[in-house]
Design an enzyme around this catalytic site. Structure first.
Site, short mmCIF file in Angstrom:
data_model
loop_
_atom_site.label_atom_id
_atom_site.label_comp_id
_atom_site.label_asym_id
_atom_site.label_seq_id
_atom_site.Cartn_x
_atom_site.Cartn_y
_atom_site.Cartn_z
N GLY A 94 0.82 -1.21 0.00
CA GLY A 94 0.00 0.00 0.00
C GLY A 94 0.85 1.25 0.00
O GLY A 94 0.36 2.35 -0.28
N ARG A 95 2.11 1.09 0.33
CA ARG A 95 2.99 2.27 0.34
C ARG A 95 4.43 1.87 0.04
O ARG A 95 5.37 2.46 0.58
CB ARG A 95 2.90 2.97 1.67
N LYS A 115 9.98 2.25 0.01
CA LYS A 115 8.85 2.34 0.95
C LYS A 115 8.49 3.80 1.15
O LYS A 115 9.37 4.64 1.31
CB LYS A 115 9.28 1.69 2.28
N ASP A 127 -2.35 6.91 2.86
CA ASP A 127 -1.83 7.92 1.93
C ASP A 127 -0.63 7.42 1.13
O ASP A 127 -0.06 8.16 0.33
CB ASP A 127 -1.46 9.21 2.70
N GLY A 128 -0.21 6.19 1.39
CA GLY A 128 0.93 5.64 0.65
C GLY A 128 2.28 6.16 1.12
O GLY A 128 3.31 5.87 0.53
N ARG A 185 5.48 -12.72 1.29
CA ARG A 185 5.02 -12.97 2.66
C ARG A 185 4.08 -14.17 2.70
O ARG A 185 3.56 -14.57 1.65
CB ARG A 185 4.22 -11.73 3.13
N ASP A 254 0.84 -11.21 7.25
CA ASP A 254 1.35 -10.39 6.13
C ASP A 254 2.72 -9.79 6.46
O ASP A 254 3.33 -9.17 5.60
CB ASP A 254 0.35 -9.28 5.76
N ASN A 255 3.17 -9.97 7.69
CA ASN A 255 4.51 -9.49 8.04
C ASN A 255 5.49 -10.65 8.21
O ASN A 255 6.58 -10.47 8.75
CB ASN A 255 4.46 -8.66 9.33
N ASP A 264 9.20 -5.98 8.02
CA ASP A 264 8.23 -4.96 8.43
C ASP A 264 8.38 -4.60 9.90
O ASP A 264 7.69 -5.13 10.78
CB ASP A 264 6.79 -5.41 8.14
P1 AMP Z 1 1.81 -2.61 8.29
O1 AMP Z 1 0.99 -2.49 9.52
O2 AMP Z 1 2.78 -1.48 8.08
O3 AMP Z 1 2.43 -3.96 8.12
O4 AMP Z 1 0.78 -2.42 7.07
C1 AMP Z 1 -0.37 -3.23 6.87
C2 AMP Z 1 -0.94 -2.94 5.51
O5 AMP Z 1 -1.37 -1.58 5.42
C3 AMP Z 1 0.04 -3.13 4.37
O6 AMP Z 1 -0.67 -3.67 3.29
C4 AMP Z 1 0.53 -1.73 4.08
O7 AMP Z 1 0.96 -1.58 2.76
C5 AMP Z 1 -0.69 -0.90 4.38
N1 AMP Z 1 -0.36 0.45 4.84
C6 AMP Z 1 0.17 0.80 6.04
N2 AMP Z 1 0.33 2.14 6.11
C7 AMP Z 1 -0.10 2.64 4.94
C8 AMP Z 1 -0.20 3.97 4.39
N3 AMP Z 1 0.20 5.03 5.08
N4 AMP Z 1 -0.69 4.10 3.16
C9 AMP Z 1 -1.11 3.04 2.46
N5 AMP Z 1 -1.05 1.78 2.90
C10 AMP Z 1 -0.55 1.58 4.12
MG MG Z 2 3.30 -5.00 6.98
#
Ligand code: AMP
Ligand code: MG
Length: 479
Positions: A94-95, A115, A127-128, A185, A254-255, A264
């Site tokens: 997502g980002r 990232k 917001d990516g 993952r 997913d991590n 992650d």
């Molecule tokens: P994380 O908790 O960082 O492992 O993220 C979980 C999911 O949310 C993953 O698919 C990330 O790509 C997505 N994600 C986390 N933060 C953002 C962000 N600010 N914008 C878009 N996607 C996000």
């Molecule tokens: Mg993650």
């Protein structure tokens, strides 16, 4: 192999061999006014990049999304995952964008991921972007674990910017380049299983075997062999974390890396005082990912991966592979702990001796890392520092005498190689983040330098436990 400049980064992209249903092509969204915040020459060396050959400006352009390395065809990959026990059907990069891959100095291919590069079709409500605060944490965490010899993704550099983002407050956005042989993952497998795409699941498995587990291709069932490898690597990784007092914080599927790498970094932390139920993530109210839960959560995650493979491997075979997790973990953990304690060979009481030490540490919330260093002193005859740390009691003296009768006179040689002098303490990370957010990156450079040489003898702040009020902090997972 040395690459003389960033223009010599010729990227391929093996992941793009997979069909279009595995990813979306996305261009990075440039950051405003990018500037280099941090650069790891250790990681650069993995891909033969010589920092003397390019300027900070070039680096910040290439990795702030302004320019792309030659051959780059950026992709965001789709995955899913069990988050805090519940299944989320649609996640994905997502980002982050997979910029491509290239051969490293050792011949193996490294993927480059950017990232914080802006929205993708998988950003959901995000917001990516990535906060400078959070990429500094990932940068330090991954470089610290790598220096300790723990399997992990690597951090190449951080690019800061004037781009503003909204988290608990307004923060500045940054990007980070990370390197890994693969960013696949457990959640990639789950996505294709739960969305009922068996052909894609098989393609993904074949891809993973071809590129990462080629030795499994000739097994009676290559998919079972691949699963056993992933399970074994995962169990051994968690044994390393436990022995070093590392808490990942968000062990969602997913991590979880299919290569058994630490992946992650969110609200991770090394233990300060030994509290088995310590939970580094402030919002993990039930302690699902507490330090002492990590081995059983890893097993739970391996069950999720097994479920995804039920179309390719007989359930009984998956169960039999799973039944080995605990013993692989236990053997690896005991081995790690014995190295830290300078215990060679194998004796029947070893497990009990280790367990008894942990109970003593827990009773007085003793600093986990200092305890091993005090035991090194005890091994040379200087027992007082250990007794002072744990408190003078018959149990402590009794444990110590059992321990001293178990080790050899040269135990400290082994111990010095396995007990870090420098541990990435959360309060130090917080300090350098505050400085960096205010525009001063000098503390970050110094802390990075300290954690990249964790076994070096030193007496400064990096080798000390935290001040009383700064122990066992819990951290925000917003990033
Ligand atoms: P994380 O908790 O960082 O492992 O993220 C979980 C999911 O949310 C993953 O698919 C990330 O790509 C997505 N994600 C986390 N933060 C953002 C962000 N600010 N914008 C878009 N996607 C996000
Ligand atoms: Mg993650």
């Amino acid at each position: 192999m040395t690459r003389s400049g960033l223009d010599q980064l010729q990227l391929g992209n093996r992941f793009a061999e997979l069909p279009a249903s595995f990813y979306a092509r996305v261009q990075p969204l440039p950051l405003d006014n990018p500037r280099l915040v941090a650069f790891s020459s250790d990681t650069a060396a993995l891909i033969g990049l010589d920092p003397c050959q390019f300027s900070e400006l070039q680096l910040s352009e290439y990795f702030g999304g302004q320019r792309l390395p030659e051959g780059s065809d950026p992709l965001a990959t789709v995955y899913a995952g069990h988050q805090f026990g519940g299944y989320t059907a649609q996640l994905g990069d997502g980002r982050a964008l997979l910029l491509g891959d290239l051969p490293g100095s050792d011949g193996q291919r490294w993927e480059l991921q950017l990232k914080g590069s802006g929205k993708t079709p998988y950003s959901r409500h995000g917001d990516g972007r990535a906060a400078l605060r959070s990429v500094i944490r990932e940068y330090l965490g991954s470089e610290a674990l790598a220096a300790l010899g723990v399997p992990t993704t690597r951090a190449l550099c951080i690019v800061g910017s004037d781009t503003q983002i909204y988290r608990d407050s307004i923060e500045s956005a940054a990007s980070m380049v990370r390197l890994s042989p693969s960013h696949i993952r457990f959640g990639h497998f789950e996505y294709f299983y739960y969305s009922r795409q068996p052909d894609q699941l098989k393609q993904l498995s074949d891809f993973v075997i071809r590129h990462y587990y080629p030795q499994c291709a000739s097994a009676a069932n290559p998919y079972l062999a691949m699963y056993s490898e992933i399970l074994g690597r995962t169990a051994k990784l968690i044994a390393r974390w436990q022995a070093l007092g590392f808490c990942h914080g968000v062990m969602n599927t997913d991590n979880m890396s299919i290569l058994g790498l630490t992946l992650d970094y969110g609200p991770f932390a090394f233990l300060d005082g030994y509290q088995p139920d310590y939970t580094s993530n402030r919002t993990d109210e039930h302690g699902r990912y507490a330090y002492h839960q990590q081995p059983s959560v890893a097993l739970w995650n391996c069950v999720c991966l097994a479920q995804s493979l039920t179309g390719l491997v007989k359930q009984a075979d998956l169960e039999s592979a799973l039944s080995r997790f605990e013993s692989v973990y236990a053997v690896a953990y005991t081995e790690q702990m014995k190295q830290r304690l300078g215990m060679e060979g194998k004796e029947r009481q070893d497990g009990a001796l280790i367990e008894a030490l942990l109970q003593l540490l827990q009773q007085v919330n003793a600093d986990y890392h200092c305890a091993f260093l005090k035991l090194e002193q005890a091994a040379t005859g200087e027992v007082e520092p250990f007794i002072a740390l744990l408190g003078d009691s018959p149990q402590v003296r009794d444990w110590l005498s059992q321990y001293l009768s178990r080790i050899n006179s040269d135990a400290t040689i082994q111990m010095k190689q396995h007990n870090p002098r420098v541990v990435l303490r959360s309060y130090l990370t917080q300090q350098v983040i505050e400085q960096a957010v205010a525009g001063d990156f000098s503390g970050l450079v110094k802390l990075h330098d300290a954690v990249r040489a964790p076994f070096k003898e030193r007496t400064d702040i990096y080798a000390q436990p935290p001040p009383e009020g700064d122990k066992n902090l819990s951290l925000s997972c917003s990033s």
